[in-house]
Design a protein around this motif. Sequence first.
Motif, PDB file in Angstrom:
ATOM      1  N   UNK A  43       0.531  10.765  24.715  1.00 52.01           N
ATOM      2  CA  UNK A  43       0.646   9.352  25.077  1.00 52.01           C
ATOM      3  C   UNK A  43       1.339   8.574  23.963  1.00 52.01           C
ATOM      4  N   UNK A  44       0.917   8.792  22.713  1.00 59.06           N
ATOM      5  CA  UNK A  44       1.528   8.099  21.582  1.00 59.06           C
ATOM      6  C   UNK A  44       2.971   8.555  21.370  1.00 59.06           C
ATOM      7  N   UNK A  45       3.239   9.842  21.557  1.00 62.80           N
ATOM      8  CA  UNK A  45       4.612  10.340  21.413  1.00 62.80           C
ATOM      9  C   UNK A  45       5.527   9.729  22.465  1.00 62.80           C
ATOM     10  N   UNK A  46       5.028   9.614  23.687  1.00 64.29           N
ATOM     11  CA  UNK A  46       5.815   9.018  24.764  1.00 64.29           C
ATOM     12  C   UNK A  46       6.098   7.551  24.474  1.00 64.29           C
ATOM     13  N   UNK A  47       5.102   6.830  23.999  1.00 62.50           N
ATOM     14  CA  UNK A  47       5.282   5.417  23.674  1.00 62.50           C
ATOM     15  C   UNK A  47       6.311   5.237  22.557  1.00 62.50           C
ATOM     16  N   UNK A  48       6.241   6.066  21.528  1.00 59.09           N
ATOM     17  CA  UNK A  48       7.185   5.975  20.405  1.00 59.09           C
ATOM     18  C   UNK A  48       8.613   6.304  20.842  1.00 59.09           C
ATOM     19  N   UNK A  49       8.757   7.339  21.646  1.00 58.47           N
ATOM     20  CA  UNK A  49      10.083   7.776  22.077  1.00 58.47           C
ATOM     21  C   UNK A  49      10.761   6.735  22.964  1.00 58.47           C
ATOM     22  N   UNK A  50      10.023   6.166  23.901  1.00 61.01           N
ATOM     23  CA  UNK A  50      10.607   5.178  24.810  1.00 61.01           C
ATOM     24  C   UNK A  50      10.806   3.821  24.137  1.00 61.01           C
ATOM     25  N   UNK A  51      10.065   3.581  23.046  1.00 55.24           N
ATOM     26  CA  UNK A  51      10.249   2.324  22.318  1.00 55.24           C
ATOM     27  C   UNK A  51      11.534   2.347  21.503  1.00 55.24           C
ATOM     28  N   UNK A  52      11.875   3.536  20.991  1.00 61.40           N
ATOM     29  CA  UNK A  52      13.082   3.673  20.170  1.00 61.40           C
ATOM     30  C   UNK A  52      14.363   3.582  20.990  1.00 61.40           C
ATOM     31  N   UNK A  53      14.290   3.968  22.249  1.00 63.60           N
ATOM     32  CA  UNK A  53      15.501   4.001  23.081  1.00 63.60           C
ATOM     33  C   UNK A  53      15.172   3.630  24.525  1.00 63.60           C
ATOM     34  N   UNK A 102       8.710  -2.489  34.832  1.00 62.52           N
ATOM     35  CA  UNK A 102       8.990  -3.416  33.741  1.00 62.52           C
ATOM     36  C   UNK A 102       9.372  -2.684  32.465  1.00 62.52           C
ATOM     37  N   UNK A 103       9.288  -3.390  31.348  1.00 60.20           N
ATOM     38  CA  UNK A 103       9.607  -2.776  30.063  1.00 60.20           C
ATOM     39  C   UNK A 103       8.546  -1.741  29.716  1.00 60.20           C
ATOM     40  N   UNK A 104       8.987  -0.538  29.430  1.00 57.50           N
ATOM     41  CA  UNK A 104       8.053   0.553  29.173  1.00 57.50           C
ATOM     42  C   UNK A 104       7.251   0.323  27.898  1.00 57.50           C
ATOM     43  N   UNK A 105       5.966   0.588  27.974  1.00 61.66           N
ATOM     44  CA  UNK A 105       5.090   0.480  26.817  1.00 61.66           C
ATOM     45  C   UNK A 105       4.483  -0.881  26.601  1.00 61.66           C
ATOM     46  N   UNK A 106       4.900  -1.881  27.401  1.00 64.67           N
ATOM     47  CA  UNK A 106       4.405  -3.246  27.204  1.00 64.67           C
ATOM     48  C   UNK A 106       2.901  -3.336  27.472  1.00 64.67           C
ATOM     49  N   UNK A 107       2.459  -2.719  28.560  1.00 62.94           N
ATOM     50  CA  UNK A 107       1.030  -2.755  28.893  1.00 62.94           C
ATOM     51  C   UNK A 107       0.208  -1.969  27.883  1.00 62.94           C
ATOM     52  N   UNK A 108       0.742  -0.849  27.435  1.00 64.61           N
ATOM     53  CA  UNK A 108       0.021  -0.004  26.488  1.00 64.61           C
ATOM     54  C   UNK A 108      -0.192  -0.736  25.164  1.00 64.61           C
ATOM     55  N   UNK A 109       0.818  -1.510  24.738  1.00 64.21           N
ATOM     56  CA  UNK A 109       0.703  -2.267  23.492  1.00 64.21           C
ATOM     57  C   UNK A 109      -0.400  -3.317  23.551  1.00 64.21           C
ATOM     58  N   UNK A 110      -0.657  -3.833  24.746  1.00 60.66           N
ATOM     59  CA  UNK A 110      -1.654  -4.887  24.907  1.00 60.66           C
ATOM     60  C   UNK A 110      -3.087  -4.352  24.956  1.00 60.66           C
ATOM     61  N   UNK A 111      -3.225  -3.039  25.057  1.00 62.61           N
ATOM     62  CA  UNK A 111      -4.556  -2.432  25.111  1.00 62.61           C
ATOM     63  C   UNK A 111      -5.126  -2.347  23.693  1.00 62.61           C
ATOM     64  N   UNK A 112      -6.217  -3.073  23.431  1.00 60.84           N
ATOM     65  CA  UNK A 112      -6.790  -3.141  22.083  1.00 60.84           C
ATOM     66  C   UNK A 112      -7.347  -1.794  21.623  1.00 60.84           C
ATOM     67  N   UNK A 113      -7.931  -1.037  22.557  1.00 57.58           N
ATOM     68  CA  UNK A 113      -8.484   0.261  22.212  1.00 57.58           C
ATOM     69  C   UNK A 113      -7.374   1.224  21.775  1.00 57.58           C
ATOM     70  N   UNK A 114      -6.285   1.253  22.537  1.00 59.11           N
ATOM     71  CA  UNK A 114      -5.153   2.119  22.215  1.00 59.11           C
ATOM     72  C   UNK A 114      -4.520   1.704  20.892  1.00 59.11           C
ATOM     73  N   UNK A 115      -4.356   0.402  20.683  1.00 59.05           N
ATOM     74  CA  UNK A 115      -3.750  -0.089  19.443  1.00 59.05           C
ATOM     75  C   UNK A 115      -4.564   0.316  18.223  1.00 59.05           C
ATOM     76  N   UNK A 116      -5.890   0.211  18.327  1.00 56.45           N
ATOM     77  CA  UNK A 116      -6.765   0.590  17.207  1.00 56.45           C
ATOM     78  C   UNK A 116      -6.651   2.078  16.901  1.00 56.45           C
ATOM     79  N   UNK A 117      -6.564   2.881  17.945  1.00 61.95           N
ATOM     80  CA  UNK A 117      -6.454   4.331  17.766  1.00 61.95           C
ATOM     81  C   UNK A 117      -5.117   4.721  17.144  1.00 61.95           C
TER      82      UNK A 117
END
Length: 244
Positions: A43-53, A102-117
């Motif tokens: 999940x984190x790898x996917x978020x990082x990869x799609x955020x870069x490009x 929408x923009x990929x990763x936007x919802x995931x960034x707003x999740x406080x639990x995911x952000x803390x992890x």
Amino acid sequence: MTNLIYEQPLNEKTRSYLRLEHLAAHIKQVTESDHQHHCFEPIFSLADLTERCDFSSDVLKDIDKQVLLLDKWQAFPHVDTEQVCALIKELTQAKAQLYSSGRLGAKLKQDKFISALKHRFSMPGACCSFDLPQLHYWLSLPWQQRQQDIINWTEEFQPLLKAITLILKLIRDSSEFINASANAGFYQANADKALSLIRVRINADQACYPTISGSRNRYAIHFVDFDRQKHTDKQITFSLAACE
């Protein structure tokens, strides 16, 4: 032993597509069965990869390219037009879903639990309860509840992942495997058309693996003896698919 398939992308776009396809398969795996805290790695790898490009524009162009190609195929005799129409429909649906996302990763960034992890997850041994007590609590929840969380976290990425998986399937299907032989463990070839992917199928009994290099019109394959970790001097038989 069984046959193994090795794939080598010949351009950066195909390289990224293969990485995303790998992550899609990993996410499917951790969604279908309980892998505890290991579910967060893809999940984190996917978020990082799609955020870069932003891959969406390239994927949309590739969908249009594949649709045009399939349209041309329908004019050839002995073509399964029903299957071609099904593929065109699948591509069209994938394009519509990608447009509406929408923009990929936007919802995931707003999740406080995911952000803390995510901020602590790269630390060695960071999954201890004193480092991430919230993770310790989440892992105690019923699997069905955690499974739904994983589905919700990855849902926004699915249109892109489904489209890329379909495009790669069509790329692979563009070329059939042919028998080939590497004298003294070396094989090279030229291509009249621009290639995007080289696939090598080899029986594991030969105790070697290929290292593949090249560009869109030329490629070379070196076979390496696994035990010696050196280029083999044996004649290696394998199957080859050069995909456009």
